[in-house]
Design a protein around this motif. Structure first.
Motif, PDB file in Angstrom:
ATOM      1  N   GLY A 220     -20.159  69.930  -0.105  1.00 25.32           N
ATOM      2  CA  GLY A 220     -18.921  70.536   0.349  1.00 25.32           C
ATOM      3  C   GLY A 220     -18.981  70.856   1.826  1.00 25.32           C
ATOM      4  O   GLY A 220     -19.840  70.352   2.569  1.00 25.32           O
ATOM      5  N   SER A 259     -13.180  76.546   0.011  1.00 27.77           N
ATOM      6  CA  SER A 259     -12.863  75.580   1.065  1.00 27.77           C
ATOM      7  C   SER A 259     -13.243  74.165   0.608  1.00 27.77           C
ATOM      8  O   SER A 259     -14.287  73.961  -0.004  1.00 27.77           O
ATOM      9  CB  SER A 259     -13.610  75.923   2.356  1.00 27.77           C
ATOM     10  OG  SER A 259     -13.219  77.191   2.826  1.00 27.77           O
ATOM     11  N   THR A 260     -12.381  73.218   0.919  1.00 30.01           N
ATOM     12  CA  THR A 260     -12.580  71.833   0.503  1.00 30.01           C
ATOM     13  C   THR A 260     -12.333  70.892   1.674  1.00 30.01           C
ATOM     14  O   THR A 260     -11.401  71.088   2.450  1.00 30.01           O
ATOM     15  CB  THR A 260     -11.629  71.460  -0.648  1.00 30.01           C
ATOM     16  OG1 THR A 260     -11.856  72.344  -1.746  1.00 30.01           O
ATOM     17  CG2 THR A 260     -11.860  70.037  -1.113  1.00 30.01           C
ATOM     18  N   ILE A 262     -11.348  67.087   2.686  1.00 31.65           N
ATOM     19  CA  ILE A 262     -10.775  65.841   2.173  1.00 31.65           C
ATOM     20  C   ILE A 262     -11.214  64.714   3.101  1.00 31.65           C
ATOM     21  O   ILE A 262     -10.855  64.689   4.278  1.00 31.65           O
ATOM     22  CB  ILE A 262      -9.242  65.920   2.098  1.00 31.65           C
ATOM     23  CG1 ILE A 262      -8.821  67.038   1.134  1.00 31.65           C
ATOM     24  CG2 ILE A 262      -8.654  64.587   1.646  1.00 31.65           C
ATOM     25  CD1 ILE A 262      -7.329  67.218   1.012  1.00 31.65           C
ATOM     26  N   SER A 263     -12.010  63.787   2.562  1.00 35.11           N
ATOM     27  CA  SER A 263     -12.519  62.660   3.339  1.00 35.11           C
ATOM     28  C   SER A 263     -11.827  61.375   2.901  1.00 35.11           C
ATOM     29  O   SER A 263     -11.485  61.207   1.731  1.00 35.11           O
ATOM     30  CB  SER A 263     -14.036  62.516   3.153  1.00 35.11           C
ATOM     31  OG  SER A 263     -14.701  63.682   3.555  1.00 35.11           O
ATOM     32  N   PRO A 279      -8.949  58.668  -0.737  1.00 31.58           N
ATOM     33  CA  PRO A 279      -9.281  60.066  -0.430  1.00 31.58           C
ATOM     34  C   PRO A 279     -10.150  60.695  -1.515  1.00 31.58           C
ATOM     35  O   PRO A 279      -9.938  60.462  -2.706  1.00 31.58           O
ATOM     36  CB  PRO A 279      -7.906  60.743  -0.358  1.00 31.58           C
ATOM     37  CG  PRO A 279      -7.047  59.927  -1.269  1.00 31.58           C
ATOM     38  CD  PRO A 279      -7.553  58.509  -1.169  1.00 31.58           C
ATOM     39  N   ILE A 280     -11.132  61.453  -1.106  1.00 31.29           N
ATOM     40  CA  ILE A 280     -11.951  62.220  -2.036  1.00 31.29           C
ATOM     41  C   ILE A 280     -12.028  63.665  -1.542  1.00 31.29           C
ATOM     42  O   ILE A 280     -12.006  63.921  -0.340  1.00 31.29           O
ATOM     43  CB  ILE A 280     -13.376  61.648  -2.192  1.00 31.29           C
ATOM     44  CG1 ILE A 280     -14.125  61.684  -0.853  1.00 31.29           C
ATOM     45  CG2 ILE A 280     -13.341  60.234  -2.745  1.00 31.29           C
ATOM     46  CD1 ILE A 280     -15.594  61.363  -0.983  1.00 31.29           C
ATOM     47  N   SER A 281     -12.100  64.595  -2.466  1.00 29.81           N
ATOM     48  CA  SER A 281     -12.206  66.016  -2.138  1.00 29.81           C
ATOM     49  C   SER A 281     -13.655  66.459  -2.297  1.00 29.81           C
ATOM     50  O   SER A 281     -14.218  66.354  -3.388  1.00 29.81           O
ATOM     51  CB  SER A 281     -11.295  66.849  -3.048  1.00 29.81           C
ATOM     52  OG  SER A 281      -9.942  66.507  -2.857  1.00 29.81           O
ATOM     53  N   CYS A 282     -14.235  66.914  -1.214  1.00 32.35           N
ATOM     54  CA  CYS A 282     -15.622  67.383  -1.231  1.00 32.35           C
ATOM     55  C   CYS A 282     -15.623  68.904  -1.403  1.00 32.35           C
ATOM     56  O   CYS A 282     -15.485  69.656  -0.425  1.00 32.35           O
ATOM     57  CB  CYS A 282     -16.328  66.979   0.058  1.00 32.35           C
ATOM     58  SG  CYS A 282     -16.410  65.194   0.326  1.00 32.35           S
ATOM     59  N   CYS A 283     -15.753  69.338  -2.639  1.00 26.26           N
ATOM     60  CA  CYS A 283     -15.753  70.774  -2.952  1.00 26.26           C
ATOM     61  C   CYS A 283     -17.175  71.324  -2.864  1.00 26.26           C
ATOM     62  O   CYS A 283     -18.157  70.585  -2.935  1.00 26.26           O
ATOM     63  CB  CYS A 283     -15.189  71.017  -4.354  1.00 26.26           C
ATOM     64  SG  CYS A 283     -13.563  70.294  -4.642  1.00 26.26           S
ATOM     65  N   LYS A 288     -17.574  73.559  -7.963  1.00 31.01           N
ATOM     66  CA  LYS A 288     -17.792  72.578  -9.030  1.00 31.01           C
ATOM     67  C   LYS A 288     -18.418  73.237 -10.261  1.00 31.01           C
ATOM     68  O   LYS A 288     -18.082  72.897 -11.395  1.00 31.01           O
ATOM     69  CB  LYS A 288     -18.691  71.447  -8.528  1.00 31.01           C
ATOM     70  CG  LYS A 288     -18.075  70.588  -7.441  1.00 31.01           C
ATOM     71  CD  LYS A 288     -19.069  69.531  -6.976  1.00 31.01           C
ATOM     72  CE  LYS A 288     -18.526  68.692  -5.851  1.00 31.01           C
ATOM     73  NZ  LYS A 288     -19.522  67.708  -5.350  1.00 31.01           N
TER      74      LYS A 288
END
Length: 298
Positions: A220, A259-260, A262-263, A279-283, A288
């Motif tokens: 994240g 906070s996330t 987005i890549s 797009p992927i969400s890096c949490c 998680k």
């Protein structure tokens, strides 16, 4: 000087090399931004709207010793008044008590300073070494690709042709009937199930949720992957479980945990349009873990 592109609004974007040099300087001095009240831009040239420039030039920097001694210290941005800069008032409290979630993420922040120094000493030029290893791997895969595909195709055709068509057909019909029966009857939640859903989250549930994650999954915004938490579990288990239980008891999640990033991952070698990206969400791992605990309960 700004650290990130989002810290400046003007017709001319900040120079990338200047930001990289500034961040490298802070890392070499073991300095980081102290937590401050949210002010996006602390300076403006106060010109007309067309030529107006907003920027975050004012900040509070602290080293590891200061943050460890005063974990609850923070900076408060005040009104600029007649100046074009916003003054900052630093409030220091020696009370190290706080919510479990806050304490946990403060400790993670302190660890990050030591890891940054360790990384610079032992893993310089890591990107070049990774690329070299990746190129060698790709060459090896190319040599074996044709043989692997031919062998896999042969095995699949042999198994498929030996299977009677009628057996495949009736298997599909059976699956459809089972799905219909499940939907028509519906799921029944018994009183014991309800009690099980609302019981207190146990450390075992939290550990199982964490250790079910891929150790090498994307980290994240804090930079810590699931692999780090697994390796350090004997050290962080108590604080981590307290932070997770705080969320379930208060239904509130701190900004650091929620906070996330987005890549955008390119789907092809040379992307040209927005649809060429995925797009992927890096949490954060904390986020998680909470999600997996809820999913496992359901």
């Amino acid at each position: 000087m700004v650290r990130f592109p989002s810290e400046k609004l003007s017709n001319t974007p900040p120079v990338l090399q200047d930001m990289l040099d500034f961040n490298d300087c802070l890392a070499s001095c073991h300095l980081d931004d102290l937590t401050c009240t949210e002010v996006d831009m602390s300076w403006t040239n106060k010109q007309d709207f067309v030529t107006r420039v907003w920027s975050k030039l004012d900040r509070v920097l602290a080293n590891h010793g200061f943050i460890t001694t005063y974990p609850n210290a923070f900076g408060h941005f005040q009104e600029p008044g007649i100046s074009d800069h916003s003054p900052i008032l630093v409030k220091i409290s020696q009370d190290k008590k706080g919510s479990p979630m806050y304490c946990f993420f403060q400790k993670l922040k302190n660890v990050k300073h030591a890891l940054t120094h360790f990384h610079k000493l032992h893993f310089s030029n890591i990107s070049h070494r990774v690329q070299s290893a990746k190129n060698a791997l790709m060459e090896g895969q190319k040599l074996k690709m044709s043989r692997t595909l031919i062998a896999a195709r042969s095995i699949f055709l042999q198994k498929f042709l030996k299977e009677p068509i009628s057996r495949i057909f009736w298997g599909i019909v059976l699956l459809r009937n089972l799905r219909y029966d499940f939907i028509s009857q519906g799921a029944v939640v018994t009183p014991s199930d309800r009690q099980s859903l609302i019981r207190e989250i146990s450390p075992t549930e939290i550990r199982d949720a964490l250790f079910s994650m891929d150790s090498n999954s994307s980290p994240g915004i804090d930079g810590f992957s699931a692999g780090f938490f697994k390796l350090a579990w004997q050290i962080i288990a108590k604080d981590f479980c307290k932070a997770v239980n705080q969320f379930f008891s208060s239904s509130k999640m701190s900004k650091q945990a929620n906070s996330t990033v987005i890549s955008l991952i390119p789907k092809k070698a040379i992307p040209t349009t927005v649809t060429d990206y995925r797009p992927i969400s890096c949490c954060t791992v904390f986020y998680k873990t909470v999600s997996k605990v809820l999913a496992n309960r359901l």
